[in-house]
Enzyme design. Structure first.
Site, PDB file in Angstrom:
ATOM      1  N   HIS A 138       0.797  -1.225   0.000  1.00  0.00           N
ATOM      2  CA  HIS A 138       0.000   0.000   0.000  1.00  0.00           C
ATOM      3  C   HIS A 138       0.831   1.278   0.000  1.00  0.00           C
ATOM      4  O   HIS A 138       0.319   2.341   0.292  1.00  0.00           O
ATOM      5  CB  HIS A 138      -0.953   0.006   1.204  1.00  0.00           C
ATOM      6  CG  HIS A 138      -1.954  -1.098   1.151  1.00  0.00           C
ATOM      7  ND1 HIS A 138      -2.630  -1.553   2.246  1.00  0.00           N
ATOM      8  CD2 HIS A 138      -2.380  -1.873   0.124  1.00  0.00           C
ATOM      9  CE1 HIS A 138      -3.451  -2.543   1.898  1.00  0.00           C
ATOM     10  NE2 HIS A 138      -3.299  -2.771   0.622  1.00  0.00           N
ATOM     11  N   CYS A 197       4.485  13.308  -7.508  1.00  0.00           N
ATOM     12  CA  CYS A 197       3.845  14.481  -8.115  1.00  0.00           C
ATOM     13  C   CYS A 197       2.555  14.110  -8.831  1.00  0.00           C
ATOM     14  O   CYS A 197       2.435  13.036  -9.409  1.00  0.00           O
ATOM     15  CB  CYS A 197       4.823  15.138  -9.118  1.00  0.00           C
ATOM     16  SG  CYS A 197       4.168  16.678  -9.795  1.00  0.00           S
ATOM     17  N   CYS A 235       3.920  15.518 -12.831  1.00  0.00           N
ATOM     18  CA  CYS A 235       5.066  14.973 -13.580  1.00  0.00           C
ATOM     19  C   CYS A 235       5.487  13.656 -12.957  1.00  0.00           C
ATOM     20  O   CYS A 235       4.799  13.153 -12.058  1.00  0.00           O
ATOM     21  CB  CYS A 235       6.216  15.994 -13.587  1.00  0.00           C
ATOM     22  SG  CYS A 235       7.147  16.071 -12.041  1.00  0.00           S
ATOM     23  N   SER A 267      -6.999  -6.927  10.049  1.00  0.00           N
ATOM     24  CA  SER A 267      -8.424  -7.252  10.158  1.00  0.00           C
ATOM     25  C   SER A 267      -8.882  -8.062   8.951  1.00  0.00           C
ATOM     26  O   SER A 267     -10.007  -8.528   8.901  1.00  0.00           O
ATOM     27  CB  SER A 267      -9.245  -5.956  10.259  1.00  0.00           C
ATOM     28  OG  SER A 267      -8.957  -5.140   9.126  1.00  0.00           O
ATOM     29  N   ASN A 302      -3.433 -12.415  16.109  1.00  0.00           N
ATOM     30  CA  ASN A 302      -4.332 -11.274  16.248  1.00  0.00           C
ATOM     31  C   ASN A 302      -4.915 -11.285  17.655  1.00  0.00           C
ATOM     32  O   ASN A 302      -4.931 -12.318  18.322  1.00  0.00           O
ATOM     33  CB  ASN A 302      -5.447 -11.354  15.184  1.00  0.00           C
ATOM     34  CG  ASN A 302      -6.064 -10.001  14.895  1.00  0.00           C
ATOM     35  OD1 ASN A 302      -6.488  -9.314  15.817  1.00  0.00           O
ATOM     36  ND2 ASN A 302      -6.114  -9.608  13.629  1.00  0.00           N
ATOM     37  N   GLU A 352      -8.008 -10.572  18.081  1.00  0.00           N
ATOM     38  CA  GLU A 352      -9.429 -10.959  17.920  1.00  0.00           C
ATOM     39  C   GLU A 352      -9.567 -11.824  16.672  1.00  0.00           C
ATOM     40  O   GLU A 352      -8.676 -11.896  15.850  1.00  0.00           O
ATOM     41  CB  GLU A 352     -10.299  -9.695  17.779  1.00  0.00           C
ATOM     42  CG  GLU A 352      -9.950  -8.883  16.542  1.00  0.00           C
ATOM     43  CD  GLU A 352     -10.726  -7.565  16.435  1.00  0.00           C
ATOM     44  OE1 GLU A 352     -11.277  -7.106  17.455  1.00  0.00           O
ATOM     45  OE2 GLU A 352     -10.747  -7.004  15.319  1.00  0.00           O
TER      46      GLU A 352
HETATM   47  C1  BV8 Z   1      -8.159  -2.144  -5.517  1.00  0.00           C
HETATM   48  C2  BV8 Z   1      -2.959   3.034   2.187  1.00  0.00           C
HETATM   49  C3  BV8 Z   1      -8.901  -2.246  -7.750  1.00  0.00           C
HETATM   50  C4  BV8 Z   1      -3.321   4.379   2.604  1.00  0.00           C
HETATM   51  C5  BV8 Z   1      -4.786   1.417   2.314  1.00  0.00           C
HETATM   52  C6  BV8 Z   1     -12.139  -7.183  -3.875  1.00  0.00           C
HETATM   53  C7  BV8 Z   1     -11.076  -7.176  -4.774  1.00  0.00           C
HETATM   54  C8  BV8 Z   1     -10.405  -5.993  -5.064  1.00  0.00           C
HETATM   55  C9  BV8 Z   1     -10.787  -4.786  -4.427  1.00  0.00           C
HETATM   56  C10 BV8 Z   1     -11.845  -4.808  -3.542  1.00  0.00           C
HETATM   57  C11 BV8 Z   1     -12.512  -5.979  -3.267  1.00  0.00           C
HETATM   58  N1  BV8 Z   1     -13.477  -5.687  -2.374  1.00  0.00           N
HETATM   59  C12 BV8 Z   1     -13.429  -4.378  -2.062  1.00  0.00           C
HETATM   60  C13 BV8 Z   1     -12.458  -3.807  -2.774  1.00  0.00           C
HETATM   61  C14 BV8 Z   1     -12.130  -2.390  -2.737  1.00  0.00           C
HETATM   62  C15 BV8 Z   1     -11.115  -2.046  -1.649  1.00  0.00           C
HETATM   63  C16 BV8 Z   1     -11.357  -2.775  -0.356  1.00  0.00           C
HETATM   64  O1  BV8 Z   1     -10.695  -3.774  -0.071  1.00  0.00           O
HETATM   65  N2  BV8 Z   1     -12.272  -2.277   0.450  1.00  0.00           N
HETATM   66  C17 BV8 Z   1     -12.554  -2.886   1.730  1.00  0.00           C
HETATM   67  C18 BV8 Z   1     -12.698  -1.800   2.785  1.00  0.00           C
HETATM   68  C19 BV8 Z   1     -13.802  -3.729   1.581  1.00  0.00           C
HETATM   69  N3  BV8 Z   1      -9.771  -2.317  -2.107  1.00  0.00           N
HETATM   70  C20 BV8 Z   1      -9.140  -1.356  -2.800  1.00  0.00           C
HETATM   71  O2  BV8 Z   1      -9.654  -0.302  -3.114  1.00  0.00           O
HETATM   72  C21 BV8 Z   1      -7.709  -1.653  -3.228  1.00  0.00           C
HETATM   73  N4  BV8 Z   1      -7.621  -1.351  -4.619  1.00  0.00           N
HETATM   74  O3  BV8 Z   1      -8.601  -3.212  -5.283  1.00  0.00           O
HETATM   75  O4  BV8 Z   1      -8.177  -1.573  -6.758  1.00  0.00           O
HETATM   76  C22 BV8 Z   1      -8.515  -1.620  -9.016  1.00  0.00           C
HETATM   77  C23 BV8 Z   1      -7.953  -2.410 -10.007  1.00  0.00           C
HETATM   78  C24 BV8 Z   1      -7.621  -1.829 -11.210  1.00  0.00           C
HETATM   79  C25 BV8 Z   1      -7.815  -0.451 -11.410  1.00  0.00           C
HETATM   80  C26 BV8 Z   1      -8.346   0.341 -10.393  1.00  0.00           C
HETATM   81  C27 BV8 Z   1      -8.717  -0.243  -9.182  1.00  0.00           C
HETATM   82  C28 BV8 Z   1      -6.734  -0.742  -2.511  1.00  0.00           C
HETATM   83  C29 BV8 Z   1      -6.653  -1.109  -1.062  1.00  0.00           C
HETATM   84  C30 BV8 Z   1      -5.549  -0.279  -0.391  1.00  0.00           C
HETATM   85  C31 BV8 Z   1      -6.168   0.886   0.350  1.00  0.00           C
HETATM   86  N5  BV8 Z   1      -5.128   1.629   1.071  1.00  0.00           N
HETATM   87  N6  BV8 Z   1      -3.801   2.083   2.905  1.00  0.00           N
HETATM   88  C32 BV8 Z   1      -2.991   4.635   4.032  1.00  0.00           C
HETATM   89  O5  BV8 Z   1      -2.627   3.724   4.786  1.00  0.00           O
HETATM   90  O6  BV8 Z   1      -3.111   5.802   4.407  1.00  0.00           O
HETATM   91  S1  BV8 Z   1      -5.530   0.189   3.188  1.00  0.00           S
HETATM   92  C33 BV8 Z   1      -5.604   0.680   4.808  1.00  0.00           C
HETATM   93  O7  BV8 Z   1      -6.528  -0.177   5.421  1.00  0.00           O
HETATM   94  C34 BV8 Z   1      -4.331   0.486   5.579  1.00  0.00           C
HETATM   95  O8  BV8 Z   1      -3.183   0.670   4.846  1.00  0.00           O
HETATM   96  C35 BV8 Z   1      -4.405  -0.912   6.071  1.00  0.00           C
HETATM   97  O9  BV8 Z   1      -3.673  -1.732   5.237  1.00  0.00           O
HETATM   98  C36 BV8 Z   1      -5.833  -1.258   5.900  1.00  0.00           C
HETATM   99  C37 BV8 Z   1      -6.453  -1.577   7.236  1.00  0.00           C
HETATM  100  O10 BV8 Z   1      -6.164  -2.866   7.447  1.00  0.00           O
HETATM  101  P1  BV8 Z   1      -5.304  -3.370   8.712  1.00  0.00           P
HETATM  102  O11 BV8 Z   1      -3.866  -3.131   8.446  1.00  0.00           O
HETATM  103  O12 BV8 Z   1      -5.767  -4.749   8.908  1.00  0.00           O
HETATM  104  O13 BV8 Z   1      -5.682  -2.451   9.957  1.00  0.00           O
HETATM  105  P2  BV8 Z   1      -7.013  -2.488  10.837  1.00  0.00           P
HETATM  106  O14 BV8 Z   1      -6.957  -1.294  11.721  1.00  0.00           O
HETATM  107  O15 BV8 Z   1      -8.185  -2.703   9.949  1.00  0.00           O
HETATM  108  O16 BV8 Z   1      -6.895  -3.834  11.718  1.00  0.00           O
HETATM  109  C38 BV8 Z   1      -5.915  -3.942  12.737  1.00  0.00           C
HETATM  110  C39 BV8 Z   1      -5.952  -5.377  13.194  1.00  0.00           C
HETATM  111  O17 BV8 Z   1      -4.917  -5.579  14.137  1.00  0.00           O
HETATM  112  C40 BV8 Z   1      -7.263  -5.757  13.875  1.00  0.00           C
HETATM  113  O18 BV8 Z   1      -7.653  -7.037  13.434  1.00  0.00           O
HETATM  114  C41 BV8 Z   1      -6.868  -5.816  15.371  1.00  0.00           C
HETATM  115  O19 BV8 Z   1      -7.602  -6.815  16.047  1.00  0.00           O
HETATM  116  C42 BV8 Z   1      -5.436  -6.232  15.285  1.00  0.00           C
HETATM  117  N7  BV8 Z   1      -4.578  -5.815  16.390  1.00  0.00           N
HETATM  118  C43 BV8 Z   1      -4.575  -4.623  17.050  1.00  0.00           C
HETATM  119  N8  BV8 Z   1      -3.554  -4.624  17.963  1.00  0.00           N
HETATM  120  C44 BV8 Z   1      -2.929  -5.837  17.856  1.00  0.00           C
HETATM  121  C45 BV8 Z   1      -3.591  -6.591  16.872  1.00  0.00           C
HETATM  122  N9  BV8 Z   1      -3.203  -7.844  16.531  1.00  0.00           N
HETATM  123  C46 BV8 Z   1      -2.147  -8.364  17.201  1.00  0.00           C
HETATM  124  N10 BV8 Z   1      -1.462  -7.700  18.157  1.00  0.00           N
HETATM  125  C47 BV8 Z   1      -1.824  -6.445  18.510  1.00  0.00           C
HETATM  126  N11 BV8 Z   1      -1.112  -5.793  19.456  1.00  0.00           N
HETATM  127 ZN    ZN Z   2       6.087  17.612 -10.694  1.00  0.00          ZN
END
Ligand code: BV8
Ligand code: ZN
Length: 240
Positions: A107, A115, A118, A178, A202, A204
């Protein structure tokens, strides 16, 4: 006999112990916006200043965070296991900070900008950003965070390498995610499909729990080092 091939997928939970808000918390912690609504090209097009303030806030948060035992354990694995690949969804830079070398960034990277006009792209570690939003040093146009937003395609080369790693892995480790975001959440399925084992770390249950060979519930900064100690004594100390 060489030790098993290992592929790892990490998410925000791996950095939680370092003080980096998880993605689901990040939104809640920042002016009550949902991170999901800000990490999109539409949000950036509509209000680049707001989206840059969100990323600058995250950069400032992350700048004060250090890797934890989970990052360090994965860096140890990287150095000790020949067939090892770390695939991360995280953009915080804590894996390389802990010493991991072989990392695939699905990601993007909070510390890189690119940019909107460019081909310029590069590292930017300025905290806080000034001016905000930052301008391209080559052409003066608006810069954007070099991350993959929702609705944007992942880098095809990176994704292919990640899929290959999980297809060939004897063992997949899934830590701190998650498992809601695709196509990242798909990766462990490739390991199971060819008979590999999947271990989930995890606090959970997640949609991957039913797929996992075993789920080690608890903080991964504790459960990952424990698992690695067991693996190492079985496969490495035995000179396997
Ligand atoms: C795309 C960057 C297509 C920015 C991020 C099926 C197939 C393809 C796409 C999709 C699909 N279904 C839906 C989609 C669309 C979408 C998607 O997945 N939506 C979801 C919400 C349903 N996917 C996309 O848009 C992707 N692109 O598929 O493009 C395409 C193809 C061709 C042309 C055009 C388009 C792009 C996805 C990337 C999005 N960008 N981040 C930034 O970070 O600022 S994702 C963002 O969410 C984060 O980067 C992170 O990766 C993600 C969240 O996930 P987690 O890392 O799991 O974090 P979260 O807080 O959710 O969970 C934390 C976990 O840790 C919990 O389970 C918790 O219990 C646990 N935890 C907490 N503490 C601990 C712990 N575990 C252990 N120990 C601890 N101490
Ligand atoms: Zn530029």
């Amino acid at each position: 006999m060489p030790p098993p091939r290992i592929a790892v997928l990490t998410g925000a939970g791996v950095s939680a112990a370092s003080g980096v808000p998880t993605f689901r918390d990040a939104g809640g912690l920042w002016r009550q916006f949902r991170a999901q609504d800000l990490a999109t090209p539409q949000a950036f097009h509509r209000d680049p200043q707001l989206v840059w303030e969100f990323y600058d806030w995250r950069r400032q948060r992350v700048a004060g965070c250090a890797p934890n035992a989970a990052h360090r354990t994965l860096a140890e694995m990287d150095a000790a296991v020949p067939g090892f690949t770390l695939v991360t969804q995280n953009v915080d830079g804590l894996h390389p900070a802990a010493g991991s070398c072989r990392v695939l960034y699905l990601h993007g990277d909070l510390w890189r900008v690119r940019c909107t006009a460019c081909r310029y792209a590069g590292e930017n570690r300025q905290v806080p950003l000034d001016p905000l939003p930052p301008a391209c040093p080559e052409c003066g146009a608006l810069l954007r965070p070099d991350v993959v937003w929702f609705g944007e395609a992942l880098d095809g080369m990176v994704l292919n390498k990640a899929v290959q790693a999980f297809r060939q892995a004897d063992i997949a480790l899934v830590a701190g995610t998650s498992a809601l975001v695709y196509p990242a959440a798909e990766l462990p399925h490739y390991t199971r499909q060819h008979g590999g084992k999947v271990y989930e770390f995890n606090t959970e249950a997640t949609p991957l729990t039913s797929l996992a060979t075993e789920s080690l519930f608890g903080p991964c900064e504790e459960t990952l080092p424990a698992w690695w100690a067991g693996f190492r004594s079985t496969y490495l100390n035995a000179g396997a």
